[in-house]
Structure formats: structure tokens, C-alpha cells
Design an enzyme around this catalytic site. Structure first.
Site, short mmCIF file in Angstrom:
data_model
loop_
_atom_site.label_atom_id
_atom_site.label_comp_id
_atom_site.label_asym_id
_atom_site.label_seq_id
_atom_site.Cartn_x
_atom_site.Cartn_y
_atom_site.Cartn_z
N ASN A 158 -12.52 -3.25 2.84
CA ASN A 158 -13.57 -2.23 2.79
C ASN A 158 -14.43 -2.62 1.60
OD1 ASN A 158 -12.64 -0.64 4.98
ND2 ASN A 158 -11.03 0.18 3.66
N GLN A 205 -14.56 2.19 1.11
CA GLN A 205 -13.77 1.72 -0.03
C GLN A 205 -13.55 2.86 -1.03
OE1 GLN A 205 -15.55 -1.48 -2.30
NE2 GLN A 205 -13.68 -1.90 -3.43
N HIS A 241 -6.71 -5.83 2.63
CA HIS A 241 -5.62 -5.17 3.36
C HIS A 241 -5.01 -6.18 4.34
CE1 HIS A 241 -6.56 -0.83 2.49
NE2 HIS A 241 -7.78 -1.32 2.28
N HIS A 285 -9.83 -5.41 -2.80
CA HIS A 285 -8.47 -5.63 -2.30
C HIS A 285 -8.55 -6.00 -0.83
CE1 HIS A 285 -9.60 -1.39 -2.28
NE2 HIS A 285 -9.00 -1.30 -1.11
N ASP A 299 0.86 -1.19 0.00
CA ASP A 299 0.00 0.00 0.00
C ASP A 299 0.89 1.24 0.00
OD1 ASP A 299 -1.73 2.19 1.01
OD2 ASP A 299 -3.21 0.60 1.24
N ILE A 300 0.55 2.20 -0.84
CA ILE A 300 1.39 3.40 -0.99
C ILE A 300 1.33 4.30 0.26
CG2 ILE A 300 -0.29 4.96 -2.09
CD1 ILE A 300 1.98 5.53 -4.18
P1 5GP Z 1 -9.69 1.36 0.33
O1 5GP Z 1 -10.26 1.42 -1.06
O2 5GP Z 1 -9.86 0.01 0.97
O3 5GP Z 1 -10.20 2.48 1.21
O4 5GP Z 1 -8.13 1.58 0.26
C1 5GP Z 1 -7.43 1.78 -0.92
C2 5GP Z 1 -5.96 1.70 -0.57
O5 5GP Z 1 -5.22 1.75 -1.77
C3 5GP Z 1 -5.46 2.85 0.31
O6 5GP Z 1 -4.92 2.32 1.51
C4 5GP Z 1 -4.42 3.55 -0.57
O7 5GP Z 1 -3.30 3.99 0.18
C5 5GP Z 1 -4.05 2.49 -1.58
N1 5GP Z 1 -3.69 3.06 -2.88
C6 5GP Z 1 -4.43 3.95 -3.60
N2 5GP Z 1 -3.79 4.24 -4.76
C7 5GP Z 1 -2.65 3.49 -4.76
C8 5GP Z 1 -1.58 3.35 -5.72
O8 5GP Z 1 -1.55 3.97 -6.78
N3 5GP Z 1 -0.59 2.47 -5.38
C9 5GP Z 1 -0.60 1.77 -4.21
N4 5GP Z 1 0.44 0.94 -4.01
N5 5GP Z 1 -1.58 1.87 -3.32
C10 5GP Z 1 -2.60 2.72 -3.59
#
Ligand code: 5GP
Ligand code: ZN
Length: 145
Positions: A87, A94, A102, A100, A31-32
Site C-alpha cells: 500500500n 497505507q 505484505h 512495508h 503482521d499482527i
Molecule cells: P498498511 O499500512 O499497508 O495498511 O498495513 C499496515 C499493517 O501493519 C497492517 O496489516 C497491520 O496489521 C500491521 N501492524 C500495525 N501495527 C503493527 C504492530 O505493532 N506489529 C505488527 N506486527 N504489525 C502491525
């Protein structure tokens, strides 16, 4: 695959990422914006938003990868435990509409909480209501058995 989806673009290599595992059906990368060191996202290569949209084959493949990776991620970053979560849908927070998982390595000193703390009931849910809810869910799962 979806043209604009950020995770589909990572799968295609159009956006750089720190990949840690890949096979025919799944990919895992860091995760970035990690919650802790080693915070990893495990995704299917098929573009679907939510867990219920996955095929049974992709669901199995995803869980298999998760099962194989978790202990190894923990070992790599020296974490004794992890929190694993999805999420699942916009209302749950989400942001990326490509499912995805985590994997967040955890330790007692990380100042985090437990997964049950992400929502709080507005009122007490008693035993009778628990029974009613369970009955409704059993009705909705009757087709499974
Ligand atoms: P969620 O959709 O479950 O809220 O989380 C999305 C996750 O994707 C976040 O924790 C965010 O930091 C990660 N994320 C979003 N864009 C990128 C990206 O371009 N590269 C990476 N490695 N992670 C990403
Ligand atoms: Zn996608």
C-alpha cells in the site's frame, strides 16, 4: 529511524514482534492482524514512507530479501502461492508510514481475491486512452534511459 514510528520501534526492539528474518538493511516479521497464516511484512531499516523514497541500495536489498523469503514462508505454512503487495501512500490505504511489503500466503480456499480487484475503473478505458496514458508515462520516464 523515526521516534514514534511503530515499525522503527519494532526494529529497535521497543515493541515486541515475531521476527522471521533480519540483516543489516531489512527486517521481516509477522503482521499482527494476519490475512492468512504466515502473513509477513518485509521492511527496510531506513524510515521512508513510500517505495519511490527508497535509495536504490535499500530498494535492491528489500527485493533481495523478498526474493529469498517468499518460497520459504510458503513452505513453512504449507501454502502453494502468495499475494505480494505494497500500500504505497495514504490514499491506497497505507496506515503505517514506513514502507512495508505484505507477503500474504494464499490457497484456493482462502476466500480472497486478486490484486487487480482492489480498485475498479469508473468507466471503460479503451485502446486509444491506453496509448495516451502509455505516452504520458513514457514522457515521465524519458530521463531513465
Ligand atoms: P498498511 O499500512 O499497508 O495498511 O498495513 C499496515 C499493517 O501493519 C497492517 O496489516 C497491520 O496489521 C500491521 N501492524 C500495525 N501495527 C503493527 C504492530 O505493532 N506489529 C505488527 N506486527 N504489525 C502491525
Ligand atoms: Zn519507521
Amino acid at each position: 529511524m523515526s521516534g514514534q514510528c511503530v515499525f522503527c520501534r519494532i526494529i529497535r526492539g521497543e515493541i515486541p514482534s515475531e521476527k522471521v528474518y533480519e540483516d543489516e538493511r531489512a527486517l521481516a516479521f509477522l503482521d499482527i492482524h494476519p490475512s492468512t497464516p504466515g502473513h509477513t511484512l518485509v521492511i527496510p531499516k531506513t524510515h521512508v514512507s513510500r517505495i519511490e523514497d527508497l535509495s536504490e541500495e535499500d530498494a535492491s536489498a528489500l527485493f533481495r530479501v523478498l526474493h529469498r523469503l517468499v518460497g520459504r514462508i510458503q513452505s513453512a505454512v504449507g501454502a502453494p502461492a502468495s499475494t505480494i503487495g505494497i500500500n504505497n501512500g495514504q490514499e491506497s490505504g497505507q496506515e503505517v508510514p514506513h514502507i512495508h511489503i505484505h507477503v500474504i500466503p494464499r490457497s484456493r480456499s482462502d476466500r480472497g481475491g486478486i490484486i487487480q480487484g482492489i480498485a475498479r475503473p469508473q468507466r471503460h478505458i479503451g485502446r486509444e486512452e491506453l496509448s495516451q496514458i502509455a505516452e504520458r508515462i513514457r514522457e515521465h520516464t524519458a530521463d531513465l534511459s
